[in-house]
Scaffold this motif. Structure first.
Motif, mmCIF file in Angstrom:
data_model
loop_
_atom_site.group_PDB
_atom_site.id
_atom_site.type_symbol
_atom_site.label_atom_id
_atom_site.label_comp_id
_atom_site.label_asym_id
_atom_site.label_seq_id
_atom_site.Cartn_x
_atom_site.Cartn_y
_atom_site.Cartn_z
ATOM 1 N N VAL A 112 4.286 10.908 -2.629
ATOM 2 C CA VAL A 112 5.732 10.873 -2.383
ATOM 3 C C VAL A 112 6.468 11.552 -3.543
ATOM 4 O O VAL A 112 5.964 11.600 -4.673
ATOM 5 C CB VAL A 112 6.255 9.429 -2.218
ATOM 6 N N GLU A 113 7.626 12.097 -3.243
ATOM 7 C CA GLU A 113 8.468 12.705 -4.269
ATOM 8 C C GLU A 113 9.503 11.692 -4.733
ATOM 9 O O GLU A 113 10.197 11.084 -3.918
ATOM 10 C CB GLU A 113 9.159 13.945 -3.705
ATOM 11 N N GLN A 114 9.591 11.525 -6.040
ATOM 12 C CA GLN A 114 10.510 10.540 -6.607
ATOM 13 C C GLN A 114 10.989 11.039 -7.967
ATOM 14 O O GLN A 114 10.159 11.291 -8.856
ATOM 15 C CB GLN A 114 9.799 9.187 -6.736
ATOM 16 N N ASP A 115 12.308 11.182 -8.130
ATOM 17 C CA ASP A 115 12.891 11.646 -9.392
ATOM 18 C C ASP A 115 12.264 12.967 -9.848
ATOM 19 O O ASP A 115 11.836 13.127 -10.998
ATOM 20 C CB ASP A 115 12.720 10.586 -10.491
ATOM 21 N N ASP B 112 -4.158 23.112 1.849
ATOM 22 C CA ASP B 112 -3.970 22.622 0.481
ATOM 23 C C ASP B 112 -4.002 21.086 0.483
ATOM 24 O O ASP B 112 -3.216 20.443 1.186
ATOM 25 C CB ASP B 112 -2.636 23.109 -0.077
ATOM 26 N N PRO B 113 -4.892 20.466 -0.316
ATOM 27 C CA PRO B 113 -5.035 19.005 -0.289
ATOM 28 C C PRO B 113 -3.751 18.270 -0.672
ATOM 29 O O PRO B 113 -3.406 17.267 -0.053
ATOM 30 C CB PRO B 113 -6.146 18.726 -1.305
ATOM 31 N N ILE B 114 -3.059 18.757 -1.696
ATOM 32 C CA ILE B 114 -1.840 18.084 -2.148
ATOM 33 C C ILE B 114 -0.768 18.156 -1.065
ATOM 34 O O ILE B 114 -0.097 17.155 -0.767
ATOM 35 C CB ILE B 114 -1.329 18.692 -3.470
ATOM 36 N N GLU B 115 -0.595 19.327 -0.474
ATOM 37 C CA GLU B 115 0.387 19.475 0.594
ATOM 38 C C GLU B 115 0.038 18.599 1.791
ATOM 39 O O GLU B 115 0.913 18.016 2.436
ATOM 40 C CB GLU B 115 0.471 20.943 1.026
ATOM 41 N N PHE B 116 -1.245 18.511 2.081
ATOM 42 C CA PHE B 116 -1.692 17.688 3.202
ATOM 43 C C PHE B 116 -1.339 16.218 2.968
ATOM 44 O O PHE B 116 -0.772 15.546 3.836
ATOM 45 C CB PHE B 116 -3.198 17.853 3.400
ATOM 46 N N LEU B 117 -1.675 15.709 1.789
ATOM 47 C CA LEU B 117 -1.402 14.302 1.481
ATOM 48 C C LEU B 117 0.090 14.038 1.374
ATOM 49 O O LEU B 117 0.564 12.959 1.740
ATOM 50 C CB LEU B 117 -2.118 13.902 0.188
ATOM 51 N N LEU B 118 0.831 15.025 0.883
ATOM 52 C CA LEU B 118 2.285 14.896 0.805
ATOM 53 C C LEU B 118 2.884 14.811 2.207
ATOM 54 O O LEU B 118 3.807 14.033 2.458
ATOM 55 C CB LEU B 118 2.860 16.082 0.041
ATOM 56 N N ASN B 119 2.328 15.596 3.127
ATOM 57 C CA ASN B 119 2.831 15.620 4.499
ATOM 58 C C ASN B 119 2.664 14.275 5.196
ATOM 59 O O ASN B 119 3.487 13.892 6.036
ATOM 60 C CB ASN B 119 2.105 16.706 5.294
ATOM 61 N N TRP B 120 1.611 13.523 4.812
ATOM 62 C CA TRP B 120 1.336 12.244 5.462
ATOM 63 C C TRP B 120 1.679 11.058 4.569
ATOM 64 O O TRP B 120 1.202 9.940 4.783
ATOM 65 C CB TRP B 120 -0.135 12.180 5.909
ATOM 66 N N ASN B 121 2.500 11.316 3.560
ATOM 67 C CA ASN B 121 3.074 10.249 2.716
ATOM 68 C C ASN B 121 2.057 9.496 1.873
ATOM 69 O O ASN B 121 2.300 8.342 1.494
ATOM 70 C CB ASN B 121 3.874 9.248 3.563
ATOM 71 N N TYR B 122 0.938 10.131 1.554
ATOM 72 C CA TYR B 122 0.020 9.545 0.576
ATOM 73 C C TYR B 122 0.363 10.050 -0.826
ATOM 74 O O TYR B 122 -0.191 9.586 -1.817
ATOM 75 C CB TYR B 122 -1.427 9.848 0.959
ATOM 76 N N PRO C 284 1.330 9.634 -6.449
ATOM 77 C CA PRO C 284 0.442 9.108 -5.399
ATOM 78 C C PRO C 284 0.882 7.704 -5.018
ATOM 79 O O PRO C 284 1.409 6.952 -5.854
ATOM 80 C CB PRO C 284 -0.930 9.095 -6.068
ATOM 81 N N THR C 285 0.694 7.323 -3.788
ATOM 82 C CA THR C 285 0.933 5.943 -3.384
ATOM 83 C C THR C 285 -0.349 5.138 -3.612
ATOM 84 O O THR C 285 -1.430 5.701 -3.834
ATOM 85 C CB THR C 285 1.323 5.852 -1.907
ATOM 86 N N ASP D 288 0.812 -1.212 0.000
ATOM 87 C CA ASP D 288 0.000 0.000 0.000
ATOM 88 C C ASP D 288 0.849 1.267 0.000
ATOM 89 O O ASP D 288 0.343 2.362 -0.273
ATOM 90 C CB ASP D 288 -0.969 0.012 1.191
ATOM 91 N N ASN D 289 2.152 1.138 0.272
ATOM 92 C CA ASN D 289 3.019 2.305 0.327
ATOM 93 C C ASN D 289 3.797 2.525 -0.969
ATOM 94 O O ASN D 289 4.557 3.491 -1.087
ATOM 95 C CB ASN D 289 4.012 2.159 1.499
ATOM 96 N N GLU D 290 3.608 1.657 -1.951
ATOM 97 C CA GLU D 290 4.333 1.787 -3.209
ATOM 98 C C GLU D 290 3.773 2.950 -4.037
ATOM 99 O O GLU D 290 2.557 3.151 -4.107
ATOM 100 C CB GLU D 290 4.212 0.499 -4.026
ATOM 101 N N PRO D 291 4.631 3.727 -4.689
ATOM 102 C CA PRO D 291 4.154 4.805 -5.571
ATOM 103 C C PRO D 291 3.555 4.241 -6.854
ATOM 104 O O PRO D 291 3.899 3.134 -7.277
ATOM 105 C CB PRO D 291 5.423 5.617 -5.863
ATOM 106 N N VAL D 292 2.670 5.029 -7.463
ATOM 107 C CA VAL D 292 1.997 4.607 -8.695
ATOM 108 C C VAL D 292 2.359 5.610 -9.794
ATOM 109 O O VAL D 292 1.699 6.641 -9.951
ATOM 110 C CB VAL D 292 0.473 4.554 -8.493
#
Length: 610
Positions: A202-205, A190-200, A210-211, A153-157
């Motif tokens: 993730v930043e990659q490359d 901000d919804p995106i910042e909120f979800l980013l803060n709780w790792n839903y 989204p996870t 469930d924690n893998e990025p998509v």
């Protein structure tokens, strides 16, 4: 396993955790398939020196004891035959003058499964019934998913973009719940910042992705279906008993949830409100009933357990809730990593979807870690019903929880216990009632019933063994003696012939034990109820038609029955209509109110009168 337990297993043939091999002078090659199967499932005993002949187990003995034992153990510890080193517990027995070797193969940790032969994952086996079966491709994929270091469930998509996939209403709803529940947290609008803060997210490359948990929890329906090409949940209401139902029969209400998990949860609560035993309203902020009664707590925890623990990587099987008139079945694709006994311990458990679970806990929609199953058992026990049943199938990797709509202590079991002439505490009486119902019970069953530790469960069982009310089959398994089974069956048959289960004197279970309480007419007089009204109250189990109620008290005049029996119970708020705005509806039924159920519990369980 001691010698007596070994002999018991030999007499009852092979169990799902017990396998025998001939092994006179050499270790048979198929023994390693059994090792793989036990290690991949729930563990078990492998016994050398026994063979099957004409449908029975015949003791031959191991002739080369040291050779067979050393070869087997060295192979398991070398990591050559199998992909992992297997640490086993070994024992020697002498039976009928012959030597037997027994090896306990423990279940392997999640991270080490599957255990396979010859370096080929396709040669993985599972234990099913009394046989070893080679894993199918789907079963192998489930093992590999659960064994992954990064949880599924924690893998990025990467194929789903952040700016499109989230359902704004769901995220806003969750933010409201979160900041109301956690006022100390810095508010992020901000919804995106909120979800980013709780790792839903993730930043990659240098990309924001989204996870899987993020999409499953907060995603728009089309992106949820893209990630999960099967429903999140299949909800079915079936207005008949489980025994009378067949899969070919049509359900009476069904909804297949294919939206995100939080939308599924909110929709499920809305449907539950329609069929709850008593209408209720929810706090719109928390989705909790203000009084949190036991029936709702048990349903809530079981339903959330279904949503947060299922294997979302399994696209071939869907979670389901089936509500029958006599039981509710919660079925999950994905087993619990813990054993059934460990699920009753108040400790944190290893879980399949940690990110999804944390999302629910952060807004108070799930009990604290390690207490969900205990909460279900505890609240169901408060209703006086048969304890829930768990089937954690590690071979099929599926989990099932059943809530029974059946009283544990009935008039019949009380009459049976009274006939024994033994004083029992309330807990001991419940344990005996469970043994009467199930014939065999384990210490785990007792723990689930009384909510105590192993020591407390063992003390209750030991007392019943001392009183010859239970027989001990092994250290954790107990059975109702044959003479008591016969006595109960005779009692049941006599009552059936008599056509009534109403005794002249009602036994009373109190914290001090089983005692004879006042007769029904005495209790009825004190409460202002007639004998017919008392009989109705003690027989109610769900909604019933007026015809059924009249049959219970052998009344034929409907008008007099309403005036003398039924209407007074409605006026005193002990009974209510299922369709109150249409009193004369042909579909009208009657059920107990909360007040009525409380009185019923007092009458049946003998609680102090309130």
């Amino acid at each position: 396993m001691n010698r007596d337990e070994l002999l018991e297993k030999l007499h009852t043939f092979e169990w799902n955790d017990f396998e025998c091999k001939r092994a006179l002078r050499e270790v048979p090659e198929d023994a390693y398939k059994t090792v793989s199967a036990f290690a991949n499932t729930a563990g078990g005993w492998l016994v050398f020196g026994v063979q099957e002949k004409n449908g029975k187990l015949e003791i031959l003995g191991v002739e080369e004891v040291d050779r067979v034992q050393n070869n087997f153990l060295s192979t398991l510890r070398s990591g050559q035959k199998l992909n992992r080193v297997i640490q086993v517990q070994e024992k020697k027995y002498e039976v009928e003058g012959k030597h037997l070797l027994a090896f306990y193969i423990p279940e392997s940790p999640r991270q080490e499964k599957p255990i396979y032969l010859r370096g080929d994952p396709r040669q993985s086996y599972i234990r099913r019934g009394a046989g070893d079966e080679q894993c199918t491709q789907s079963e192998l994929e489930r093992f590999l998913r659960d064994a992954a270091l990064q949880r599924y469930d924690n893998e990025p998509v990467p194929e789903i973009t952040v700016d499109r996939c989230f359902d704004e209403e769901t995220v806003r709803w969750y933010q409201d719940q979160f900041f109301r529940r956690n006022p100390e947290q810095e508010e992020i609008s901000d919804p995106i910042e909120f979800l980013l803060n709780w790792n839903y997210i993730v930043e990659q490359d240098n990309r924001m992705l989204p996870t899987r948990a993020g999409v499953l929890l907060f995603g728009k329906a089309r992106y949820v279906r893209q990630l999960l090409p099967r429903p999140v949940l299949d909800y079915q209401r079936i207005d008949t008993t489980f025994e009378l139902w067949s899969p070919e029969e049509r359900w009476h209400d069904r909804y297949v949830f294919e939206e995100n998990i939080f939308q599924t949860w909110r929709g499920l609560v809305a449907r539950y409100m329609r069929i709850a035993e008593h209408p209720f309203s929810l706090d719109p902020d928390t989705l909790r009933r203000n009084d949190d009664p036991p029936d709702y707590v048990a349903f809530r925890e079981a339903a959330i357990n279904l949503l947060v623990h299922q294997d979302y990587g399994d696209h071939g099987r869907k979670a389901s809730i089936k509500l029958f008139t006599d039981q509710t079945i919660f079925w999950n694709p994905g087993d619990a990593f813990s054993t059934e006994a460990e699920l009753l311990d108040p400790t944190e458990k290893e879980v399949r979807n940690p990110s999804i679970i944390k999302a629910f806990r952060r807004i108070g929609l799930s009990d604290q870690a390690g207490t969900g199953i205990r909460s279900i058992y505890r609240n169901w026990h408060e209703l006086g019903r048969m304890p829930p049943q768990i089937r954690n199938d590690k071979a099929r990797k599926q989990f099932e929880l059943v809530l029974f709509n059946k009283l544990l202590i009935t008039e019949r079991t009380l009459q049976f216990q009274r006939s024994l002439g033994v004083t029992l505490s309330a807990e001991q009486a419940e344990v005996l009632a469970l043994a009467v119902e199930q014939k065999r019970i384990t210490l785990t069953d007792i723990r689930g019933l009384v909510g105590g530790t192993y020591r407390e469960a063992k003390a209750a069982a030991d007392y019943l063994v001392q009183q010859q009310l239970l027989e001990m089959l092994d250290d954790t398994l107990f059975e109702l003696p044959d003479d008591l089974k016969n006595r109960y069956e005779k009692l049941s048959s006599v009552e059936t012939l008599a056509g009534s289960t109403t005794p002249e004197v009602t036994p009373k279970v109190t914290s001090g034990g089983i005692k004879l309480g006042p007769s029904w007419d005495q209790v009825g007089t004190k409460l202002g109820l007639s004998l017919d009204q008392m009989k109705l109250l003690t027989n109610f189990e769900g909604p019933h038609s007026i015809t059924e109620l009249m049959e219970w008290v052998e009344r034929t005049n409907r008008t007099k029955f309403r005036e003398q029996v039924l209407n007074p119970l409605i006026e005193t708020r002990l009974v209510e209509m299922t369709i109150p705005d249409k009193p004369r509806s042909s579909k009208q039924k009657y059920r107990l109110t909360v007040k009525g159920r409380a009185l019923q519990a007092q009458l049946i369980h003998g609680e102090d009168e309130k």
